[in-house]
Design a protein around this motif. Structure first.
Motif, PDB file in Angstrom:
ATOM      1  N   VAL A 134       0.802  -1.199   0.114  1.00  0.00           N
ATOM      2  CA  VAL A 134      -0.198   0.032  -0.154  1.00  0.00           C
ATOM      3  C   VAL A 134       0.902   1.244  -0.160  1.00  0.00           C
ATOM      4  O   VAL A 134       1.826   1.175   0.743  1.00  0.00           O
ATOM      5  CB  VAL A 134      -0.993  -0.158   1.345  1.00  0.00           C
ATOM      6  N   HIS A 135       0.518   2.279  -0.776  1.00  0.00           N
ATOM      7  CA  HIS A 135       1.161   3.278  -1.017  1.00  0.00           C
ATOM      8  C   HIS A 135       0.112   4.511  -0.490  1.00  0.00           C
ATOM      9  O   HIS A 135      -0.816   4.803  -1.066  1.00  0.00           O
ATOM     10  CB  HIS A 135       1.812   3.634  -2.283  1.00  0.00           C
ATOM     11  N   TYR A 136       0.647   5.685   0.189  1.00  0.00           N
ATOM     12  CA  TYR A 136       0.052   6.741   0.627  1.00  0.00           C
ATOM     13  C   TYR A 136       0.688   8.034   0.257  1.00  0.00           C
ATOM     14  O   TYR A 136       1.854   8.045   0.545  1.00  0.00           O
ATOM     15  CB  TYR A 136      -0.350   6.678   2.062  1.00  0.00           C
ATOM     16  N   SER A 137       0.021   9.013  -0.120  1.00  0.00           N
ATOM     17  CA  SER A 137       0.566  10.283  -0.400  1.00  0.00           C
ATOM     18  C   SER A 137      -0.439  11.368   0.137  1.00  0.00           C
ATOM     19  O   SER A 137      -1.352  11.277   0.149  1.00  0.00           O
ATOM     20  CB  SER A 137       0.651  10.552  -1.860  1.00  0.00           C
ATOM     21  N   TYR A 138       0.136  12.402   0.967  1.00  0.00           N
ATOM     22  CA  TYR A 138      -0.448  13.325   1.476  1.00  0.00           C
ATOM     23  C   TYR A 138      -0.270  14.538   0.922  1.00  0.00           C
ATOM     24  O   TYR A 138       1.189  14.998   1.090  1.00  0.00           O
ATOM     25  CB  TYR A 138      -0.265  13.349   2.833  1.00  0.00           C
ATOM     26  N   LEU A 139      -1.024  15.274   0.293  1.00  0.00           N
ATOM     27  CA  LEU A 139      -0.680  16.589  -0.345  1.00  0.00           C
ATOM     28  C   LEU A 139      -1.160  17.685   0.637  1.00  0.00           C
ATOM     29  O   LEU A 139      -2.424  17.930   0.786  1.00  0.00           O
ATOM     30  CB  LEU A 139      -1.201  16.732  -1.687  1.00  0.00           C
ATOM     31  N   ILE A 140      -0.322  18.496   1.208  1.00  0.00           N
ATOM     32  CA  ILE A 140      -0.893  19.563   2.164  1.00  0.00           C
ATOM     33  C   ILE A 140      -0.552  20.734   1.520  1.00  0.00           C
ATOM     34  O   ILE A 140       0.597  21.185   1.362  1.00  0.00           O
ATOM     35  CB  ILE A 140       0.237  19.140   3.447  1.00  0.00           C
ATOM     36  N   ASN A 141      -1.334  21.712   1.726  1.00  0.00           N
ATOM     37  CA  ASN A 141      -1.349  23.138   1.300  1.00  0.00           C
ATOM     38  C   ASN A 141      -1.841  24.116   2.574  1.00  0.00           C
ATOM     39  O   ASN A 141      -2.920  24.222   2.840  1.00  0.00           O
ATOM     40  CB  ASN A 141      -2.130  23.519   0.097  1.00  0.00           C
ATOM     41  N   SER A 142      -0.655  24.638   3.099  1.00  0.00           N
ATOM     42  CA  SER A 142      -0.984  25.452   4.464  1.00  0.00           C
ATOM     43  C   SER A 142      -1.628  26.687   4.225  1.00  0.00           C
ATOM     44  O   SER A 142      -2.277  27.420   5.045  1.00  0.00           O
ATOM     45  CB  SER A 142       0.451  25.660   5.268  1.00  0.00           C
ATOM     46  N   LYS A 143      -1.542  27.129   2.902  1.00  0.00           N
ATOM     47  CA  LYS A 143      -2.148  28.474   2.341  1.00  0.00           C
ATOM     48  C   LYS A 143      -3.751  28.258   2.284  1.00  0.00           C
ATOM     49  O   LYS A 143      -4.442  29.281   2.646  1.00  0.00           O
ATOM     50  CB  LYS A 143      -1.576  29.019   1.249  1.00  0.00           C
ATOM     51  N   THR A 144      -4.136  27.161   1.607  1.00  0.00           N
ATOM     52  CA  THR A 144      -5.482  27.066   1.561  1.00  0.00           C
ATOM     53  C   THR A 144      -6.003  26.236   2.593  1.00  0.00           C
ATOM     54  O   THR A 144      -6.923  25.825   2.544  1.00  0.00           O
ATOM     55  CB  THR A 144      -5.690  26.152   0.107  1.00  0.00           C
ATOM     56  N   GLU A 145      -5.110  25.523   3.377  1.00  0.00           N
ATOM     57  CA  GLU A 145      -5.538  24.934   4.666  1.00  0.00           C
ATOM     58  C   GLU A 145      -6.445  23.532   4.231  1.00  0.00           C
ATOM     59  O   GLU A 145      -7.703  23.274   4.749  1.00  0.00           O
ATOM     60  CB  GLU A 145      -6.205  25.716   5.709  1.00  0.00           C
ATOM     61  N   THR A 146      -5.795  22.727   3.099  1.00  0.00           N
ATOM     62  CA  THR A 146      -6.508  21.562   2.676  1.00  0.00           C
ATOM     63  C   THR A 146      -5.204  20.433   2.833  1.00  0.00           C
ATOM     64  O   THR A 146      -4.110  20.624   2.691  1.00  0.00           O
ATOM     65  CB  THR A 146      -7.124  21.910   1.432  1.00  0.00           C
ATOM     66  N   LEU A 183      -8.814   8.951  -3.734  1.00  0.00           N
ATOM     67  CA  LEU A 183      -8.472  10.302  -3.505  1.00  0.00           C
ATOM     68  C   LEU A 183      -9.445  10.587  -2.515  1.00  0.00           C
ATOM     69  O   LEU A 183     -10.658  10.427  -2.705  1.00  0.00           O
ATOM     70  CB  LEU A 183      -8.560  10.986  -4.731  1.00  0.00           C
ATOM     71  N   ILE A 184      -8.790  11.315  -1.349  1.00  0.00           N
ATOM     72  CA  ILE A 184      -9.640  11.737  -0.397  1.00  0.00           C
ATOM     73  C   ILE A 184      -9.386  13.301  -0.227  1.00  0.00           C
ATOM     74  O   ILE A 184      -8.156  13.482   0.220  1.00  0.00           O
ATOM     75  CB  ILE A 184      -9.478  10.961   0.854  1.00  0.00           C
ATOM     76  N   ARG A 185     -10.208  13.842   0.087  1.00  0.00           N
ATOM     77  CA  ARG A 185     -10.109  15.582   0.393  1.00  0.00           C
ATOM     78  C   ARG A 185     -10.468  15.826   1.732  1.00  0.00           C
ATOM     79  O   ARG A 185     -11.474  15.367   2.130  1.00  0.00           O
ATOM     80  CB  ARG A 185     -10.800  16.469  -0.649  1.00  0.00           C
ATOM     81  N   ALA A 186      -9.709  16.710   2.452  1.00  0.00           N
ATOM     82  CA  ALA A 186     -10.059  17.145   3.612  1.00  0.00           C
ATOM     83  C   ALA A 186     -10.287  18.605   3.798  1.00  0.00           C
ATOM     84  O   ALA A 186      -9.379  19.189   3.007  1.00  0.00           O
ATOM     85  CB  ALA A 186      -8.854  17.030   4.825  1.00  0.00           C
ATOM     86  N   ASN A 187     -11.394  19.333   4.071  1.00  0.00           N
ATOM     87  CA  ASN A 187     -11.544  20.501   4.151  1.00  0.00           C
ATOM     88  C   ASN A 187     -10.803  21.571   5.190  1.00  0.00           C
ATOM     89  O   ASN A 187     -10.139  20.665   6.040  1.00  0.00           O
ATOM     90  CB  ASN A 187     -13.093  20.922   4.155  1.00  0.00           C
ATOM     91  N   LYS A 188     -11.070  22.737   5.139  1.00  0.00           N
ATOM     92  CA  LYS A 188     -10.522  23.694   6.102  1.00  0.00           C
ATOM     93  C   LYS A 188     -10.783  23.439   7.523  1.00  0.00           C
ATOM     94  O   LYS A 188      -9.994  23.306   8.524  1.00  0.00           O
ATOM     95  CB  LYS A 188     -10.883  25.078   5.880  1.00  0.00           C
TER      96      LYS A 188
END
Length: 216
Positions: free
Chosen positions: A68-80, A93-98
């Motif tokens: 299993v391979h996981y990737s977390y794409l973090i944007n501290s400006k948009t807080e996502t 693909l799973i999206r986390a909101n602000k």
């Protein structure tokens, strides 16, 4: 004269310390995953890797558990945060909101770090021991280098209160066991912006709830 010499010596030592410390905007750090048997680690994760990427307000964490391979794409400006999962070719693909971002950040902001006395050299950097303590009393060990300070403190929210970049650290699993990440390579060079792009195809977008049901 002696006072002047001491003053100049102190100044040189201070300037030397400041010169050694580097504010890091772009970096790639590769860690190997170890699962100590004495800590109840799962041998199935042994031999995996974690790669941390940083670029300004963007960061990415790739965790390879072989199957299993996981990737977390973090944007501290948009807080996502966008999570990518590749489970033997099944891609999600799973999206986390602000709101979810803020909740996680608040949780990690309560983690307190207390420096210990141990030191070691990891991936060419001198590191200090520190013990992290979570709000519920759990502890984990970290070795960080104060010579590298992240420009974006939220590049990895787990270490938002740490006084440098960790080159060895423990992750506490939900079942109470621990995995240990040990840096094998630190690259300080401009990271391509494309590393942080969210895929537009190839992944099925699902919610956290749907993922939980799939695993039950």
């Amino acid at each position: 004269m002696q006072k002047v010499i001491l003053t100049l010596l102190s100044y040189c030592l201070i300037m030397g310390g400041l010169k050694a410390q580097r504010l890091v905007s772009d970096a790639r750090i590769v860690y190997k995953i170890e699962t100590p048997a004495q800590q109840g680690g799962d041998p199935a994760f042994e031999g995996g890797s974690l790669t941390q990427y940083m670029k300004g307000h963007l960061s990415r964490v790739d965790i390879d558990f072989k199957v299993v391979h996981y990737s977390y794409l973090i944007n501290s400006k948009t807080e996502t945060v966008v999570t990518l999962i590749d489970n033997n070719g099944d891609k999600y693909l799973i999206r986390a909101n602000k709101e979810e971002y803020a909740k996680d950040l608040k949780e990690y902001a309560t983690v307190q770090f207390k420096d210990g006395t141990a030191t070691k050299q990891i991936a060419g950097y001198n590191c200090k021991q520190s013990i992290g303590k979570t709000a519920d009393g759990k502890t984990f060990e970290v070795y960080y280098t104060p010579d590298l300070v992240p420009e974006n403190r939220q590049y990895n929210r787990r270490f938002v209160n740490l006084k440098g970049i960790p080159l060895q650290f423990e992750i506490i699993n939900k079942n109470g066991t621990k995995m240990q990440m040990v840096a094998t390579k630190v690259d300080l060079y401009p990271i391509p912006g494309s590393y942080f792009d969210v895929p537009k195809s190839g992944y099925k977008e699902i919610s956290k709830e749907e993922l939980t049901k799939m695993g039950s």
